[in-house]
Design a protein around this motif. Sequence first.
Motif, short mmCIF file in Angstrom:
data_model
loop_
_atom_site.label_atom_id
_atom_site.label_comp_id
_atom_site.label_asym_id
_atom_site.label_seq_id
_atom_site.Cartn_x
_atom_site.Cartn_y
_atom_site.Cartn_z
N GLU A 106 0.86 -1.20 0.00
CA GLU A 106 0.00 0.00 0.00
C GLU A 106 0.89 1.24 0.00
OE1 GLU A 106 -2.52 1.61 -0.49
OE2 GLU A 106 -3.90 1.77 1.21
N ASP A 107 0.35 2.35 -0.46
CA ASP A 107 1.14 3.59 -0.45
C ASP A 107 1.30 4.15 0.96
OD1 ASP A 107 -1.56 4.33 -0.23
OD2 ASP A 107 -1.52 5.74 -1.91
N ILE A 108 0.17 4.35 1.65
CA ILE A 108 0.23 5.02 2.95
C ILE A 108 -0.92 4.53 3.83
CG2 ILE A 108 -0.97 7.04 1.95
CD1 ILE A 108 0.65 8.80 3.87
N VAL A 109 -0.64 4.29 5.08
CA VAL A 109 -1.70 3.91 6.03
C VAL A 109 -1.89 5.08 7.00
CG1 VAL A 109 -2.52 2.22 7.72
CG2 VAL A 109 -1.08 1.48 5.80
N ASP A 110 -3.12 5.58 7.02
CA ASP A 110 -3.45 6.78 7.79
C ASP A 110 -4.38 6.37 8.95
OD1 ASP A 110 -3.72 9.50 8.40
OD2 ASP A 110 -5.19 9.88 6.84
N SER A 111 -5.69 6.53 8.81
CA SER A 111 -6.62 6.10 9.87
C SER A 111 -6.58 4.59 10.04
CB SER A 111 -8.05 6.54 9.53
OG SER A 111 -8.54 5.78 8.45
N GLY A 112 -6.29 3.88 8.95
CA GLY A 112 -6.24 2.42 8.98
C GLY A 112 -7.52 1.76 8.49
N HIS A 113 -8.57 2.54 8.22
CA HIS A 113 -9.85 1.94 7.83
C HIS A 113 -9.74 1.12 6.54
CE1 HIS A 113 -12.29 3.59 11.02
NE2 HIS A 113 -11.71 4.77 10.83
N SER A 114 -9.03 1.65 5.54
CA SER A 114 -8.91 0.92 4.27
C SER A 114 -8.25 -0.43 4.47
CB SER A 114 -8.09 1.71 3.24
OG SER A 114 -8.48 3.04 3.19
N LYS A 138 1.51 6.54 8.79
CA LYS A 138 1.12 7.67 9.65
C LYS A 138 0.53 7.09 10.93
CE LYS A 138 -0.07 11.38 6.34
NZ LYS A 138 -1.22 12.07 5.66
N GLY A 158 1.00 16.18 7.72
CA GLY A 158 1.19 16.65 6.35
C GLY A 158 0.52 15.75 5.33
N PHE A 159 0.17 16.34 4.18
CA PHE A 159 -0.41 15.59 3.06
C PHE A 159 0.66 15.48 1.99
CE2 PHE A 159 -2.83 14.84 -0.78
CZ PHE A 159 -3.73 13.88 -0.38
N ILE A 160 1.01 14.26 1.62
CA ILE A 160 2.11 14.06 0.69
C ILE A 160 1.66 13.56 -0.68
CG2 ILE A 160 3.90 13.75 2.45
CD1 ILE A 160 3.53 10.71 2.11
N LEU A 165 1.53 8.63 -5.11
CA LEU A 165 0.50 9.33 -4.33
C LEU A 165 0.02 10.58 -5.06
CD1 LEU A 165 2.55 8.82 -1.18
CD2 LEU A 165 0.11 8.40 -1.12
N ASP A 166 -1.30 10.83 -4.96
CA ASP A 166 -1.89 11.93 -5.73
C ASP A 166 -2.51 13.01 -4.86
OD1 ASP A 166 -4.11 10.23 -4.86
OD2 ASP A 166 -5.34 11.51 -6.15
P1 5GP Z 1 -6.85 5.28 5.65
O1 5GP Z 1 -7.97 4.36 5.31
O2 5GP Z 1 -5.66 4.58 6.28
O3 5GP Z 1 -7.28 6.48 6.44
O4 5GP Z 1 -6.45 5.93 4.31
C1 5GP Z 1 -5.46 5.50 3.53
C2 5GP Z 1 -5.59 6.16 2.17
O5 5GP Z 1 -5.80 7.57 2.26
C3 5GP Z 1 -4.28 5.98 1.47
O6 5GP Z 1 -4.24 4.75 0.80
C4 5GP Z 1 -4.25 7.19 0.57
O7 5GP Z 1 -4.96 6.90 -0.61
C5 5GP Z 1 -5.01 8.27 1.34
N1 5GP Z 1 -4.05 9.14 2.06
C6 5GP Z 1 -3.84 9.23 3.40
N2 5GP Z 1 -2.87 10.12 3.68
C7 5GP Z 1 -2.46 10.61 2.49
C8 5GP Z 1 -1.46 11.57 2.09
O8 5GP Z 1 -0.73 12.17 2.89
N3 5GP Z 1 -1.33 11.79 0.75
C9 5GP Z 1 -2.09 11.15 -0.18
N4 5GP Z 1 -1.87 11.45 -1.47
N5 5GP Z 1 -3.03 10.24 0.15
C10 5GP Z 1 -3.21 9.98 1.47
#
Ligand code: 5GP
Length: 182
Positions: A106-114, A138, A158-160, A165-166
Amino acid sequence: MSEEAALTPVKALKPVFSQEMIAVRVRELAAEIDALYGQEPLVAVCVLKGGFIFFSDLVRALHNENMELDFVRLSSYGKKATSSKHVIFSKDVEIDIAGKHVLIVEDIVDSGHSMQFLMSQFAARRPRSLRLAALVDKGERREVDVKVDFAGFKLTEGFIVGYGLDYAERYRMLPGVFEVTL
Ligand code: 5GP
Ligand code: MG
Ligand code: MG
């Protein structure tokens, strides 16, 4: 057209992880992954779209000849302001993962829901093991319990963009990672 017009323009892109830093880190992760799986059957699963560049670099740095590659795409529904908690497959893997080691990329894990959604869906198919690699973790922003087994980099804010990543479908092609200033 209307959606693009409503976009907040990007003021600046601040370098965060250079192409060189990423290349070094991808080789380190690949060595860890190779050490764990050796030549055991492994399915590496790319999470589209954001994971595609990390995935293509990572799998080319691995030496597992029994590795198969597949792709998923996830869509989330919900208001933008809140984190999206309703996730569905817009594309599922085509390979049967039962009894095989599975590594999600995966590119990035933020909240973790996905990833919570994807990992619970995959776990129900009884893989031999299920692990997660992400270019960026994250970790402090996690809302659900998702652990990244192989994390390229940690980030707290930050948003990257870039390296897959887009921001509104832009900047995926940048070779490094940048923080967006709006
Ligand atoms: P989660 O379900 O973990 O909150 O969200 C993960 C998804 O949110 C990532 O796969 C990505 O698509 C998007 N996302 C979260 N943070 C960023 C960020 O800093 N930059 C970008 N481009 N996408 C992000
Ligand atoms: Mg993603
Ligand atoms: Mg995106």
